[in-house]
Motif scaffolding. Structure first.
Motif, PDB file in Angstrom:
ATOM      1  N   VAL A 233      82.938  18.255 -40.814  1.00 38.62           N
ATOM      2  CA  VAL A 233      81.598  18.067 -40.269  1.00 38.62           C
ATOM      3  C   VAL A 233      81.572  17.824 -38.763  1.00 38.62           C
ATOM      4  O   VAL A 233      80.710  18.363 -38.057  1.00 38.62           O
ATOM      5  CB  VAL A 233      80.893  16.898 -40.998  1.00 38.62           C
ATOM      6  CG1 VAL A 233      79.595  16.522 -40.298  1.00 38.62           C
ATOM      7  CG2 VAL A 233      80.631  17.270 -42.451  1.00 38.62           C
ATOM      8  N   HIS A 234      82.521  17.037 -38.230  1.00 36.08           N
ATOM      9  CA  HIS A 234      82.331  16.582 -36.847  1.00 36.08           C
ATOM     10  C   HIS A 234      82.580  17.618 -35.747  1.00 36.08           C
ATOM     11  O   HIS A 234      81.958  17.530 -34.684  1.00 36.08           O
ATOM     12  CB  HIS A 234      83.189  15.332 -36.580  1.00 36.08           C
ATOM     13  CG  HIS A 234      84.610  15.627 -36.233  1.00 36.08           C
ATOM     14  ND1 HIS A 234      85.613  15.651 -37.168  1.00 36.08           N
ATOM     15  CD2 HIS A 234      85.211  15.918 -35.041  1.00 36.08           C
ATOM     16  CE1 HIS A 234      86.751  15.938 -36.570  1.00 36.08           C
ATOM     17  NE2 HIS A 234      86.546  16.102 -35.287  1.00 36.08           N
ATOM     18  N   PRO A 235      83.488  18.616 -35.907  1.00 36.68           N
ATOM     19  CA  PRO A 235      83.745  19.520 -34.772  1.00 36.68           C
ATOM     20  C   PRO A 235      82.504  20.204 -34.204  1.00 36.68           C
ATOM     21  O   PRO A 235      82.348  20.255 -32.972  1.00 36.68           O
ATOM     22  CB  PRO A 235      84.743  20.533 -35.350  1.00 36.68           C
ATOM     23  CG  PRO A 235      85.481  19.765 -36.395  1.00 36.68           C
ATOM     24  CD  PRO A 235      84.418  18.898 -37.021  1.00 36.68           C
ATOM     25  N   PRO A 236      81.584  20.735 -35.040  1.00 37.85           N
ATOM     26  CA  PRO A 236      80.397  21.355 -34.440  1.00 37.85           C
ATOM     27  C   PRO A 236      79.594  20.389 -33.563  1.00 37.85           C
ATOM     28  O   PRO A 236      79.028  20.813 -32.545  1.00 37.85           O
ATOM     29  CB  PRO A 236      79.580  21.789 -35.668  1.00 37.85           C
ATOM     30  CG  PRO A 236      80.596  21.972 -36.747  1.00 37.85           C
ATOM     31  CD  PRO A 236      81.600  20.898 -36.509  1.00 37.85           C
ATOM     32  N   PHE A 237      79.554  19.110 -33.934  1.00 39.12           N
ATOM     33  CA  PHE A 237      78.834  18.136 -33.104  1.00 39.12           C
ATOM     34  C   PHE A 237      79.537  17.926 -31.760  1.00 39.12           C
ATOM     35  O   PHE A 237      78.884  17.702 -30.741  1.00 39.12           O
ATOM     36  CB  PHE A 237      78.688  16.813 -33.856  1.00 39.12           C
ATOM     37  CG  PHE A 237      77.715  16.871 -34.994  1.00 39.12           C
ATOM     38  CD1 PHE A 237      76.351  16.715 -34.766  1.00 39.12           C
ATOM     39  CD2 PHE A 237      78.153  17.110 -36.289  1.00 39.12           C
ATOM     40  CE1 PHE A 237      75.440  16.782 -35.808  1.00 39.12           C
ATOM     41  CE2 PHE A 237      77.252  17.177 -37.342  1.00 39.12           C
ATOM     42  CZ  PHE A 237      75.892  17.019 -37.102  1.00 39.12           C
ATOM     43  N   TRP A 238      80.852  18.009 -31.756  1.00 31.90           N
ATOM     44  CA  TRP A 238      81.586  17.886 -30.489  1.00 31.90           C
ATOM     45  C   TRP A 238      81.238  19.045 -29.557  1.00 31.90           C
ATOM     46  O   TRP A 238      80.983  18.832 -28.375  1.00 31.90           O
ATOM     47  CB  TRP A 238      83.089  17.857 -30.757  1.00 31.90           C
ATOM     48  CG  TRP A 238      83.596  16.515 -31.181  1.00 31.90           C
ATOM     49  CD1 TRP A 238      82.850  15.450 -31.596  1.00 31.90           C
ATOM     50  CD2 TRP A 238      84.963  16.091 -31.242  1.00 31.90           C
ATOM     51  NE1 TRP A 238      83.660  14.388 -31.908  1.00 31.90           N
ATOM     52  CE2 TRP A 238      84.957  14.742 -31.701  1.00 31.90           C
ATOM     53  CE3 TRP A 238      86.175  16.702 -30.962  1.00 31.90           C
ATOM     54  CZ2 TRP A 238      86.131  14.016 -31.879  1.00 31.90           C
ATOM     55  CZ3 TRP A 238      87.349  15.985 -31.144  1.00 31.90           C
ATOM     56  CH2 TRP A 238      87.320  14.652 -31.594  1.00 31.90           C
ATOM     57  N   TRP A 239      81.233  20.263 -30.096  1.00 30.00           N
ATOM     58  CA  TRP A 239      80.973  21.422 -29.237  1.00 30.00           C
ATOM     59  C   TRP A 239      79.515  21.421 -28.762  1.00 30.00           C
ATOM     60  O   TRP A 239      79.245  21.755 -27.611  1.00 30.00           O
ATOM     61  CB  TRP A 239      81.299  22.719 -29.964  1.00 30.00           C
ATOM     62  CG  TRP A 239      82.565  22.703 -30.761  1.00 30.00           C
ATOM     63  CD1 TRP A 239      82.779  23.266 -31.980  1.00 30.00           C
ATOM     64  CD2 TRP A 239      83.825  22.099 -30.393  1.00 30.00           C
ATOM     65  NE1 TRP A 239      84.063  23.049 -32.405  1.00 30.00           N
ATOM     66  CE2 TRP A 239      84.730  22.334 -31.450  1.00 30.00           C
ATOM     67  CE3 TRP A 239      84.262  21.371 -29.285  1.00 30.00           C
ATOM     68  CZ2 TRP A 239      86.040  21.873 -31.434  1.00 30.00           C
ATOM     69  CZ3 TRP A 239      85.581  20.903 -29.265  1.00 30.00           C
ATOM     70  CH2 TRP A 239      86.442  21.162 -30.316  1.00 30.00           C
ATOM     71  N   TRP A 240      78.595  21.048 -29.638  1.00 31.62           N
ATOM     72  CA  TRP A 240      77.189  20.962 -29.247  1.00 31.62           C
ATOM     73  C   TRP A 240      77.024  19.865 -28.188  1.00 31.62           C
ATOM     74  O   TRP A 240      76.333  20.047 -27.184  1.00 31.62           O
ATOM     75  CB  TRP A 240      76.324  20.655 -30.463  1.00 31.62           C
ATOM     76  CG  TRP A 240      74.843  20.708 -30.177  1.00 31.62           C
ATOM     77  CD1 TRP A 240      74.067  19.722 -29.643  1.00 31.62           C
ATOM     78  CD2 TRP A 240      73.981  21.821 -30.386  1.00 31.62           C
ATOM     79  NE1 TRP A 240      72.762  20.137 -29.517  1.00 31.62           N
ATOM     80  CE2 TRP A 240      72.683  21.431 -29.972  1.00 31.62           C
ATOM     81  CE3 TRP A 240      74.161  23.103 -30.901  1.00 31.62           C
ATOM     82  CZ2 TRP A 240      71.591  22.280 -30.036  1.00 31.62           C
ATOM     83  CZ3 TRP A 240      73.070  23.951 -30.972  1.00 31.62           C
ATOM     84  CH2 TRP A 240      71.804  23.530 -30.544  1.00 31.62           C
ATOM     85  N   GLY A 241      77.684  18.743 -28.418  1.00 34.44           N
ATOM     86  CA  GLY A 241      77.616  17.654 -27.451  1.00 34.44           C
ATOM     87  C   GLY A 241      78.186  18.053 -26.102  1.00 34.44           C
ATOM     88  O   GLY A 241      77.652  17.675 -25.054  1.00 34.44           O
ATOM     89  N   TRP A 242      79.276  18.813 -26.117  1.00 36.32           N
ATOM     90  CA  TRP A 242      79.857  19.284 -24.854  1.00 36.32           C
ATOM     91  C   TRP A 242      78.846  20.135 -24.091  1.00 36.32           C
ATOM     92  O   TRP A 242      78.697  20.005 -22.869  1.00 36.32           O
ATOM     93  CB  TRP A 242      81.120  20.085 -25.134  1.00 36.32           C
ATOM     94  CG  TRP A 242      81.931  20.406 -23.910  1.00 36.32           C
ATOM     95  CD1 TRP A 242      81.690  21.396 -22.994  1.00 36.32           C
ATOM     96  CD2 TRP A 242      83.120  19.741 -23.459  1.00 36.32           C
ATOM     97  NE1 TRP A 242      82.646  21.397 -22.017  1.00 36.32           N
ATOM     98  CE2 TRP A 242      83.537  20.393 -22.264  1.00 36.32           C
ATOM     99  CE3 TRP A 242      83.873  18.683 -23.938  1.00 36.32           C
ATOM    100  CZ2 TRP A 242      84.676  20.001 -21.554  1.00 36.32           C
ATOM    101  CZ3 TRP A 242      85.005  18.291 -23.235  1.00 36.32           C
ATOM    102  CH2 TRP A 242      85.400  18.943 -22.060  1.00 36.32           C
ATOM    103  N   GLY A 243      78.137  21.012 -24.822  1.00 37.87           N
ATOM    104  CA  GLY A 243      77.140  21.868 -24.182  1.00 37.87           C
ATOM    105  C   GLY A 243      75.984  21.079 -23.602  1.00 37.87           C
ATOM    106  O   GLY A 243      75.531  21.330 -22.471  1.00 37.87           O
ATOM    107  N   VAL A 244      75.477  20.107 -24.361  1.00 37.51           N
ATOM    108  CA  VAL A 244      74.373  19.276 -23.867  1.00 37.51           C
ATOM    109  C   VAL A 244      74.833  18.423 -22.683  1.00 37.51           C
ATOM    110  O   VAL A 244      74.106  18.244 -21.697  1.00 37.51           O
ATOM    111  CB  VAL A 244      73.836  18.372 -25.001  1.00 37.51           C
ATOM    112  CG1 VAL A 244      72.815  17.377 -24.458  1.00 37.51           C
ATOM    113  CG2 VAL A 244      73.215  19.227 -26.106  1.00 37.51           C
ATOM    114  N   GLY A 245      76.058  17.931 -22.738  1.00 37.97           N
ATOM    115  CA  GLY A 245      76.578  17.078 -21.676  1.00 37.97           C
ATOM    116  C   GLY A 245      76.724  17.783 -20.347  1.00 37.97           C
ATOM    117  O   GLY A 245      76.818  17.123 -19.298  1.00 37.97           O
TER     118      GLY A 245
END
Length: 360
Positions: A233-245
């Motif tokens: 579950v968590h990897p997609p949130f990391w990549w999305w978070g990287w983009g938003v950041g």
């Protein structure tokens, strides 16, 4: 396994006394856990078939499973029977045929390959070497480049500490989840160095919890769900978070580029996972253990661990935006490789060939 063995599983009968601790357990306690994990019972004696186990030795759990399936045989170390499958009609250990651990290989059913699991005399002096051997035996045959080469030594020492402190694998997974959450929040705010540092520690702990479970024989259904569920579950949130950041960092992507990257990374991640699941369903093996190339490509395929060095490399030159684009491109290329692998396997089957692991 023979028909007789299927009708009546052997009872484990330990003999000897050994108070030396291995991964925080006595030899007897470790044997109890191995027996429970393999669905075997223990007793002081048995009128029927039994597995006589010498507590003076430590061994890989594979040997107990192998011995249970081979009545009338004894596994020896230095000529001494360590695990002996005695049938009711056998007059004693002397009548059994013997297999020497030093010169014999058995099949690892989980990894579908042949190997020589360890058996060693358990003394205070041999504990470090045995713990290293059992830790090495807990490693997957095929994994990513970071897990295989970068942190086995770090994870080994953390696993030993966790065992000494009597932490359970679920406790380690819980600590890992906290670091995972911190990394996610840091990425969303553009604090990439904090996110990478906490993410790195989380990834190491993700190795530790599984190794701790295998080394201390404490795997559980809930633990597997907790660990693997978080991994999925968590990897997609990391990549999305990287983009938003990137907005907070000062390098935001144009909206269309951002959406393209997210579609490529998230969509590619999901489809790759589906292909891996389909391969297991169709052929009974992981896609990464079919051919030598497939195992090599598992080292670098677009998963969480290989993606992180890509992001780190571009962050070091001040372009985390390029890092996200590079991960998107690598995800699409990895997906294409997975599609080709699946198609090739289907073609082999269509021609009447067998798809089996090259490790076997």
């Amino acid at each position: 396994m023979t028909d007789a063995a299927l009708q009546q599983s052997p009872t484990i009968v330990p003999f000897g006394v050994n108070r030396t601790l291995l991964w925080g357990m006595t030899s007897l306690e470790r044997l109890r856990r191995i027996a429970a994990a393999q669905g075997l019972s223990m007793a002081d004696h048995s009128p029927g078939p039994c597995l006589r186990v010498d507590l003076g030795y430590a061994f890989d759990p594979q040997w107990l499973r192998w011995a249970a399936a081979h009545p009338g045989q004894a596994v020896t170390r230095g000529g001494i029977p360590v695990i002996a499958h005695v049938r009711k009609e056998d007059p004693g250990l002397e009548a059994l045929s013997r297999i020497a651990q030093e010169t014999s290989e058995i099949e690892n059913v989980a990894l579908r390959k042949r190997e020589r699991p360890f058996i060693e005399r358990l003394t205070p002096e041999t504990v470090p070497a045995i713990e290293r051997a059992s830790y090495a035996g807990a490693y997957k045959g095929v994994t990513d480049i970071l897990t295989k080469y970068l942190w086995p030594e770090w994870a080994y020492h953390l696993t030993r500490l966790a065992a000494r402190w009597r932490l359970t694998p679920n406790m380690v997974t819980g600590i890992s989840a906290i670091f995972c959450l911190i990394a996610t929040l840091a990425f969303f705010r553009g604090f990439y160095w904090i996110g990478l540092a906490t993410g790195l520690f989380m990834m190491i702990l993700d190795t530790v919890d599984g190794k701790l479970a295998r080394c201390t024989i404490t795997s559980s259904k809930w633990g597997n769900i907790f660990d693997h569920g978080m991994d999925l579950v968590h990897p997609p949130f990391w990549w999305w978070g990287w983009g938003v950041g990137l907005y907070y960092y000062g390098r935001p992507l144009p909206e269309d580029v951002f959406l393209w990257c997210m579609a490529a990374i998230l969509g590619g991640y999901v489809i790759q996972r589906l292909i891996e699941g389909a391969f297991i369903t169709l052929f009974g093996i992981h896609i990464h253990v079919w051919r030598r190339f497939d195992s090599w490509f598992r080292l670098i395929t677009a998963r969480r661990n290989p993606n992180m060095p890509i992001l780190l490399a571009f962050l070091m030159i001040g372009r985390p935006d390029w890092g996200l684009e590079a991960v998107a491109i690598w995800t699409i290329l990895s997906l294409l490789v997975h599609v080709v692998q699946l198609v090739q396997a289907l073609m082999v089957r269509a021609r009447g060939g067998e798809v089996r692991s090259w490790l076997g």
